[in-house]
Design an enzyme around this catalytic site. Structure first.
Site, short mmCIF file in Angstrom:
data_model
loop_
_atom_site.label_atom_id
_atom_site.label_comp_id
_atom_site.label_asym_id
_atom_site.label_seq_id
_atom_site.Cartn_x
_atom_site.Cartn_y
_atom_site.Cartn_z
N SER A 263 13.16 -78.52 111.00
CA SER A 263 11.90 -78.20 111.67
C SER A 263 11.82 -76.70 111.90
O SER A 263 12.83 -76.03 112.12
CB SER A 263 11.80 -78.93 113.01
OG SER A 263 12.66 -78.33 113.97
N ASP A 264 10.59 -76.17 111.84
CA ASP A 264 10.42 -74.84 112.38
C ASP A 264 10.67 -74.93 113.88
O ASP A 264 10.56 -76.01 114.48
CB ASP A 264 9.01 -74.31 112.08
CG ASP A 264 8.94 -72.79 112.12
OD1 ASP A 264 9.87 -72.16 112.69
OD2 ASP A 264 7.98 -72.22 111.60
N TRP A 265 11.02 -73.82 114.50
CA TRP A 265 11.47 -73.83 115.89
C TRP A 265 10.32 -74.24 116.80
O TRP A 265 9.34 -73.52 116.96
CB TRP A 265 12.02 -72.46 116.25
CG TRP A 265 13.48 -72.30 115.98
CD1 TRP A 265 14.43 -71.90 116.87
CD2 TRP A 265 14.20 -72.54 114.75
NE1 TRP A 265 15.69 -71.87 116.28
CE2 TRP A 265 15.57 -72.26 114.98
CE3 TRP A 265 13.82 -72.97 113.48
CZ2 TRP A 265 16.55 -72.39 114.00
CZ3 TRP A 265 14.79 -73.10 112.50
CH2 TRP A 265 16.13 -72.82 112.76
N GLY A 266 10.43 -75.43 117.37
CA GLY A 266 9.37 -75.97 118.20
C GLY A 266 8.34 -76.75 117.41
O GLY A 266 7.27 -77.08 117.93
N GLY A 267 8.65 -77.09 116.16
CA GLY A 267 7.69 -77.77 115.31
C GLY A 267 7.70 -79.29 115.40
O GLY A 267 6.85 -79.94 114.80
#
Length: 747
Positions: A263-267
């Site tokens: 995941s992208d960070w916080g995605g």
């Protein structure tokens, strides 16, 4: 050494010492990778399986200490290895050995039109990552430049899916040849930064497959990428970090991707979607739903305690979990458990040489009236502009770096001029003030940028000094501040910021020898272009920026870069803006923006080719040289080809000037009659050739039926229809009546 020690302790703990009993299968390198994965999986507890599929710190995921698997360390790229941060905070850790070489931004790499430079880039970055103890580099980025207002375009490889595909493959291969995983991003349709968590992209399957997916597909199927980063945005109302169509169906089923989706960070936003829809490793989740996450809240991630409880409650079996773990174990064996990984190097001479070479090949000469460049022996050069003294490796979001050195444009030019012409004076004036921020994420910018004078005062000072200069070199453009070339925000308009247009107009009125060096990852409107004789696209080119730019301006290097995107005269020439589809519309009653890509497949030059009475300021693929080239005698090895066959086009390229230089031969294909609307032409091949004065080389480019195909929405398949096609060979996407063309047929 630490990782080897952990593995040794694990061997001792299970009684595996040579001469006692055979190695466990997962440690036996004579066994197949799948056998080793299944053996390790069988030995893992539920808690161990859960612990490796989510973060344990800002940039790491836990290993399996009991079995000797070290932690997995990621770090931001794609232009250099980001400085280390504290375990649970974004602030820097304050280390003294985490500097790096900054390589040119990926727009510059794409502008080289040279896959060999991409391979060199990946290998060099991989060696830096090895030294720093990283296992996954978060890059490269290959999202399509749909609009020049996207703040993150500088991290990507331009507007054309074919060019991006040919450049991303050797980058990935070069990086992974060092045992460092590429994490190709941001998959997919990440074409906006403003409200990036809320944009729901609406587009045809055809546009998805023809424009926005090919570079990712090439990275997976040809480059063999070991990991992919999901994007923040939504597609069909599902976030792309856990999107059934994008991840389960296209990436893993259709493309046979065997790596890890990160995941992208916080995605990540939903536990059950993350379980079902293809996410393998969750990073950076904001676990309290606010802009800052809870401290050390990694057990509260969607794929942590919540997932474990769903399994214990019987709502999920371990089927999905085991598949995620298999992928993580495969990544571990390729990286942390790979005993064949070479040694790394940090800030080595070879890395600076690579950064310099890539930068020099990517710089684009866009205008050079009366041969004003290269600079000739003179008495006085006036350098104007904040971008001559501003560090561009600092800021811009996650790509911000802590470099060992960055040669600024003013310093690079002064050094080369003084060594060449000791009596030549190089003077500097600020000209404009754009950004006086002194640090970003703990990295300071060196010299002070504070200046309280008004724009008028700065402009008048520059004009007065320009009157008696032999050359006026303006270093302007954008920077890494919010709403310019930066993660998290898009540009607010297509204008040159900080009153630069008024500055350039005044300088051009005072001196006929103005050279504008545009430092940016995006194009801008240039209302003064007819009054400035020379324009150079200088990009964000990293540690060696000053030396690279000076070497081109003074002629030590003959520029050979080509634009990887269309430079629009005004924003309305871009399809996304002409049709008013950017930045989308807020959905009533929801925190979602629906953005419909109404221009469909007609992105960049595919759109401007349809504007019969409007040409862009500079076309895709355009770039000048200090020498001249001629393309002639286009021929093909056959006039007809079958769907299983190939056809080779050959053209003679002659250096008709007086200097050695490089030209990029570009092959475009047109379909003269199709059942579906198609672009006027599409890039389907290119080759860069280096020639001495007077030298001629025959350049050959081979295509197969895939170069003639389009994606049929109804059939959900690529289709190559029989009929007549036209091959056009040029040195840009601009075509005239004299441009070599050749007809051929697909049978």
């Amino acid at each position: 050494m630490k990782r080897l020690f952990i593995s040794f302790l694990a061997l001792l703990a299970i009684g595996v010492v040579r001469g006692q009993k055979p190695l466990p299968v997962y440690l036996d390198e004579t066994k197949s990778l799948d056998q080793r994965i299944e053996d390790a999986l069988r030995r893992m507890t539920l808690d161990e399986k859960i612990r490796i599929i989510h973060a344990q710190s800002k940039f790491s995921a836990a290993g399996i200490p009991r079995l000797g698997f070290p932690d997995l360390w990621t770090d931001d790229g794609p232009h250099g290895v980001r400085p280390d941060v504290l375990w649970d905070e974004w602030e820097q850790a304050g280390q003294t050995n985490d500097s790096c070489v900054a390589f040119p931004a990926l727009t510059c790499l794409a502008a080289t039109w040279n896959p060999q430079m991409a391979r060199l880039y990946g290998e060099s970055l991989g060696e830096e990552a090895l030294y720093r103890g990283k296992d996954v580099i978060l890059g490269p980025g290959v999202n399509i430049n749909r609009t020049p207002l996207n703040g993150r375009n500088f991290e990507y490889m331009g507007e054309d899916p074919y060019l991006a595909s040919r450049m991303v493959v050797p980058y990935v291969q070069g990086l992974q040849s060092k045992g460092i995983a590429a994490c190709v991003k941001h998959y997919a349709l990440n074409n906006d930064e403003e409200y990036r968590h809320q944009v729901n992209v609406i587009l045809s399957d055809r546009a998805l497959h023809e424009i926005y997916l090919p570079a990712f597909k090439a990275a997976v199927q040809e480059g063999g990428a070991w990991s992919i980063m999901g994007a923040y945005n939504l597609y069909k109302d599902q976030h792309n970090c856990h999107n059934d169509i994008m991840l389960n169906q296209i990436l893993k089923r259709d493309w046979k991707f065997d790596g890890v989706v990160i995941s992208d960070w916080g995605g990540a936003h939903d536990t059950e979607e993350a379980i079902r829809n293809g996410l393998d490793l969750e990073m950076g989740t904001w676990t309290d739903g606010l802009t800052m996450g809870k401290t050390n809240a990694y057990d509260a991630y969607h794929l942590a305690e919540a997932y474990k409880q769903l399994i214990r409650q019987g709502r999920f079996t371990t089927r999905e979990l085991d598949e995620k773990v298999r992928r993580l174990l495969r990544l571990y064996f390729r990286t942390t458990m790979n005993r064949q990984r070479p040694a790394g190097f940090l800030c080595s001479e070879s890395h600076y040489e690579a950064a310099l070479k890539i930068a020099q090949e990517g710089i684009v000469l866009l205008k050079n009236e009366q041969g004003i460049l290269p600079i000739q022996p003179c008495k006085k050069i006036l350098v104007v502009g904040e971008n001559a003294i501003k560090m561009m490796t600092v800021g811009g979001g996650s790509s911000s770096l802590k470099v060992q050195k960055e040669i600024l444009p003013l310093d690079g030019l002064k050094a080369l001029v003084s060594s060449r012409w000791p009596s030549c004076q190089v003077d500097f004036v600020r000209g404009y003030v754009g950004d006086t921020v002194q640090s970003y994420n703990g990295v300071t910018v060196g010299r002070s940028l504070y200046d309280l004078r008004s724009a008028e005062e700065l402009r008048q000072e520059a004009v007065e000094k320009a009157k008696d200069a032999d050359y006026v070199i303006v270093f302007g453009g954008l920077n890494k501040s919010d709403h310019q070339d930066s993660e998290g925000h898009d540009r607010k308009d297509y204008q040159m910021p900080y009153a630069q247009n008024a500055l350039v107009e005044a300088l051009a009125a005072a001196n006929p020898h103005v050279v504008f060096v545009n430092i940016s990852g995006n194009a801008s409107e240039l209302p003064w272009i007819d009054r400035v004789p020379a324009l150079v696209q200088g990009w964000f080119i990293g540690s060696e920026s000053g030396e690279a730019l000076a070497s081109v301006l003074l002629g030590d290097v003959n520029p050979s870069g080509k634009l990887p995107y269309t430079w629009y005269t005004h924003l309305e020439q871009c399809g996304a803006h002409a049709l008013n589809t950017y930045p989308g519309t807020w959905r009533e009653g929801h925190q979602i923006i629906d953005e419909e890509y109404k221009e469909d497949i007609f992105v960049g030059y595919r759109w401007t080719d349809r504007l019969k009475k409007q040409s862009p300021l500079f076309p895709f693929g355009y770039g000048l040289s200090y020498t001249t080239f001629n393309l002639s005698n286009l021929r093909a090895d056959r006039q007809e080809m079958s769907k299983e066959g190939r056809i080779t086009f050959t053209i003679d390229v002659t250096n008709t000037g007086t200097r050695a230089g490089a030209e990029t031969v570009q092959l475009y294909i047109s379909d003269t009659q199709s059942s579906l609307p198609r672009p006027v032409k599409e890039l389907k091949g290119f080759q860069k050739v280096y020639l001495q004065p007077g030298e001629t080389q025959a350049v050959s480019i081979t295509i197969d039926s895939s170069a003639l195909s389009f994606y049929d929405d109804k059939a959900h398949a690529w289709v190559a229809e029989p009929g007549e096609f036209v091959a056009t060979v040029s040195n840009s996407s601009s075509v005239t009546k004299k441009t070599p063309k050749l007809k051929f047929k697909l049978m």
